[in-house]
Design a protein around this motif. Structure first.
Motif, PDB file in Angstrom:
ATOM      1  N   VAL A 118       0.832  -1.209   0.000  1.00 50.86           N
ATOM      2  CA  VAL A 118       0.000   0.000   0.000  1.00 50.86           C
ATOM      3  C   VAL A 118       0.865   1.257   0.000  1.00 50.86           C
ATOM      4  O   VAL A 118       0.598   2.222  -0.726  1.00 50.86           O
ATOM      5  N   ASP A 122       0.779   4.100  -2.758  1.00 48.97           N
ATOM      6  CA  ASP A 122       0.524   5.496  -2.357  1.00 48.97           C
ATOM      7  C   ASP A 122       1.546   6.434  -2.998  1.00 48.97           C
ATOM      8  O   ASP A 122       1.210   7.506  -3.497  1.00 48.97           O
ATOM      9  N   TYR A 125       0.868   6.808  -6.690  1.00 52.09           N
ATOM     10  CA  TYR A 125      -0.461   7.310  -7.067  1.00 52.09           C
ATOM     11  C   TYR A 125      -0.384   8.716  -7.665  1.00 52.09           C
ATOM     12  O   TYR A 125       0.285   9.608  -7.142  1.00 52.09           O
ATOM     13  N   GLU A 127      -3.280  11.350  -9.489  1.00 51.34           N
ATOM     14  CA  GLU A 127      -4.727  11.483  -9.697  1.00 51.34           C
ATOM     15  C   GLU A 127      -5.108  11.369 -11.172  1.00 51.34           C
ATOM     16  O   GLU A 127      -6.087  10.705 -11.529  1.00 51.34           O
ATOM     17  N   PHE A 136     -10.295   0.778  -4.765  1.00 53.80           N
ATOM     18  CA  PHE A 136      -9.092   0.076  -4.325  1.00 53.80           C
ATOM     19  C   PHE A 136      -9.503  -0.963  -3.288  1.00 53.80           C
ATOM     20  O   PHE A 136     -10.343  -0.685  -2.416  1.00 53.80           O
ATOM     21  N   THR A 146      -3.765   4.957   4.525  1.00 53.08           N
ATOM     22  CA  THR A 146      -3.528   5.182   3.106  1.00 53.08           C
ATOM     23  C   THR A 146      -4.342   6.370   2.619  1.00 53.08           C
ATOM     24  O   THR A 146      -5.409   6.683   3.172  1.00 53.08           O
ATOM     25  N   LEU A 148      -5.306   6.248  -0.542  1.00 51.27           N
ATOM     26  CA  LEU A 148      -6.099   5.671  -1.622  1.00 51.27           C
ATOM     27  C   LEU A 148      -7.582   5.756  -1.282  1.00 51.27           C
ATOM     28  O   LEU A 148      -7.983   5.469  -0.149  1.00 51.27           O
ATOM     29  N   ASP A 149      -8.398   6.133  -2.255  1.00 53.31           N
ATOM     30  CA  ASP A 149      -9.818   6.341  -1.985  1.00 53.31           C
ATOM     31  C   ASP A 149     -10.626   6.206  -3.272  1.00 53.31           C
ATOM     32  O   ASP A 149     -10.189   6.718  -4.318  1.00 53.31           O
ATOM     33  N   VAL A 151     -11.515   2.928  -0.664  1.00 56.50           N
ATOM     34  CA  VAL A 151     -10.743   1.737  -0.371  1.00 56.50           C
ATOM     35  C   VAL A 151     -11.492   0.869   0.629  1.00 56.50           C
ATOM     36  O   VAL A 151     -12.196   1.377   1.514  1.00 56.50           O
TER      37      VAL A 151
END
Length: 550
Positions: A118, A122, A125, A127, A136, A146, A148-149, A151
């Motif tokens: 993760v 991250d 990542y 956008e 995710f 994290t 990440l969204d 998730v």
């Protein structure tokens, strides 16, 4: 009458579940060992497919994974393609810019990420590049910190899935998987694999001397993020073999423990893995007596490594060959009828070949003049291949396709080879790695293998450097165990090469380094060597050198 159904992965899952339902999948995870049967595995695969269907994954959508080898990742290998979607396995060792390009190019809609990866995802990542990813899923039962969204965790994601979910009918021509090349010559390029390609490849690697059977216990060392784990996850299910998955960041001690505790008899990986396991075995003396066959691919295996495995571990280290573009295995250095009695050096020489072409693969070797060269064990040319699991196009890359695939469908591999009279292929070098010295070719691979045959040398990589008189000359970067005198060992290694090859094949310069840099697939990264070690001092040393007489 034609056959009653298309060639799809559904048939392999059915066989594993219904014929070998009590066989185990043993998975090392970030928090222990997980065990379950093929029957339980199949129920979870259907739950995953059902959950993906409910979420909104449609036929042809690409679902990505960013993970090591464990049971969660394995479930996606059948759950995604049996739904009619396409599994896109992202190489977790690639640089962030390549990961961003891959996700954007593939337009993945959902991404499964290993709990241990993760943080890496991250960091990668972006956008804009990840705009297509709408969900995710962290492989495990909880979500670490994290950005990440949106998730969720894997177990929550499949919790409401239906273990009796009925897979839709899927065409054998439906894309089932996708991997990207490692991007050593530009941005990574996507290679798609259909159900039929996976089906044919699986049936091929289940045959022959190294073929898998339900009586085998197979350790899938090859990363499942790299060319579909060389097809091992499919072949184990199809054959009903017990499968062992080494989990995140497998070190030699982890591999040895799994071999010893689970009775592993067959496995596959790159030479760097096998060098590490052998060194660990010498130091810790684990019980590896169950090992019978160790397949080695990705780069040439030095004959000394093959000898050491036979003599010290009583296991046959057998070289195989393939590419991302070929699903990947196309050749294995297995026996012919007339070689079954080979021993010692004869057997080692056989095992060191890239191998015989697998059933279903056709090949030819083309010289500089565009004509086929004879199979005489001497004539060199570029290897071209064609077969049911050999790609004929790159995803979103028509210009690369045009330069790499002939009009009549032969894939240009970029590998310079020779073929023995009885069909064994030897990969001499990549087209770009051959050293052209005074109008003659020097194989960097053969010089590397000779250097690694020296008892003091652990690793060696050879690259060409410009020379004012001879066009190019070989330079070696060598990793040595223990203390040594650089000047003495340098001359000793040059003489060692000259014992086996012409004197002018010996490297003009040898640099001792701590470790040969490696790329995302475990191969030596010669581009990194050039970038980090080719400086003015080295260029001057080479330009003033006088290679041995011809």
């Amino acid at each position: 009458m034609p056959g009653g159904s298309d060639m799809t992965l559904h048939q392999f899952l059915w066989r594993g579940e219904n014929v070998f339902g009590d066989q185990e999948i043993i998975s090392r995870t970030h928090d222990g060992i997980h065990r379950y049967t093929y029957s339980e595995y199949a129920d979870r695969v259907r739950k995953l497919a059902s959950a993906l269907d409910e979420w909104g994954v449609e036929e042809g959508d690409r679902v990505a994974t960013f993970a090591w080898n464990h049971h969660w990742h394995h479930e996606t290998y059948f759950g995604v393609p049996c739904l009619g979607a396409q599994l896109h396995m992202i190489n977790i060792l690639l640089p962030d810019s390549h990961i961003q390009h891959i996700v954007e190019d593939a337009e993945d809609v959902l991404l499964f990420v290993d709990a241990t990866m993760v943080e890496k995802l991250d960091a990668a990542y972006d956008e804009e590049a990840f705009d297509s990813v709408k969900q995710f899923v962290v492989m495990g039962d909880e979500v670490p910190d994290t950005d990440l969204d949106p998730v969720t965790d894997y177990e929550s994601f499949i919790e409401s899935g239906d273990p009796d979910f009925e897979f839709p009918e899927v065409s054998e021509d439906q894309p089932a998987g996708m991997c990207y090349t490692s991007g050593t010559t530009g941005k990574p390029k996507g290679v798609e694999y259909t159900h039929k390609m996976y089906w044919g490849h699986t049936m091929s690697i289940m045959t022959g001397e190294l073929g898998l059977m339900n009586t085998d216990t197979e350790l899938t060392i090859v990363p499942m993020f790299h060319v579909s784990g060389w097809g091992r996850p499919f072949a184990t299910v199809a054959s009903g073999a017990t499968q062992v998955l080494p989990g995140p960041h497998p070190e030699p001690a982890d591999i040895a423990s799994l071999v010893e505790n689970e009775g592993v008899n067959k496995t596959a990986g790159v030479p760097t893995v096998w060098r590490g396991l052998l060194q660990y075995a010498r130091e810790a003396d684990p019980d590896l007596s169950s090992l019978e066959y160790v397949m080695s691919g990705g780069s040439a295996a030095p004959p000394k490594l093959i000898d050491d495995y036979r003599e010290e571990l009583d296991a046959e280290l057998v070289v195989g060959y393939g590419m991302t573009e070929t699903s990947p295995v196309t050749h294995v250095a297995e026996h012919r009828t007339d070689t079954r009695d080979y021993e010692g050096d004869d057997l080692t020489e056989l095992r060191a070949h890239a191998g015989l072409p697998s059933p279903g693969v056709m090949m030819k070797v083309i010289g500089d003049d565009g004509e086929e060269v004879p199979w005489d064990g001497e004539s060199l040319g570029e290897l071209l291949m064609k077969g049911p699991w050999v790609t004929t196009e790159y995803f979103n890359a028509p210009e690369k396709t045009k330069s790499s695939v002939t009009d009549d469908g032969w894939l240009r591999t970029g590998d310079i080879v020779r073929v023995t009279e009885d069909g064994y292929v030897d990969v001499v070098d990549r087209v770009d790695d051959l050293v052209k010295s005074g109008g003659e070719w020097i194989s960097s691979v053969e010089v590397e293998n000779r250097l690694m045959g020296h008892p003091r040398v652990a690793e060696a990589a050879v690259i060409p450097v410009d020379h004012p008189q001879w066009d190019e000359r070989p330079v070696a970067f060598v990793v040595v165990d223990g203390d040594f005198d650089e000047d003495e060992l340098r001359e000793e290694l040059k003489a060692y090469v000259a014992e086996e090859y012409p004197k002018w094949w010996a490297p003009d310069a040898i640099r001792f380094i701590d470790e040969v840099p490696k790329g995302s697939t475990g191969k030596f990264s010669k581009k990194t060597l050039v970038d980090e070690f080719i400086d003015d001092e080295l260029k001057r040393e080479v330009s003033e050198s006088a290679p041995g007489s011809r």
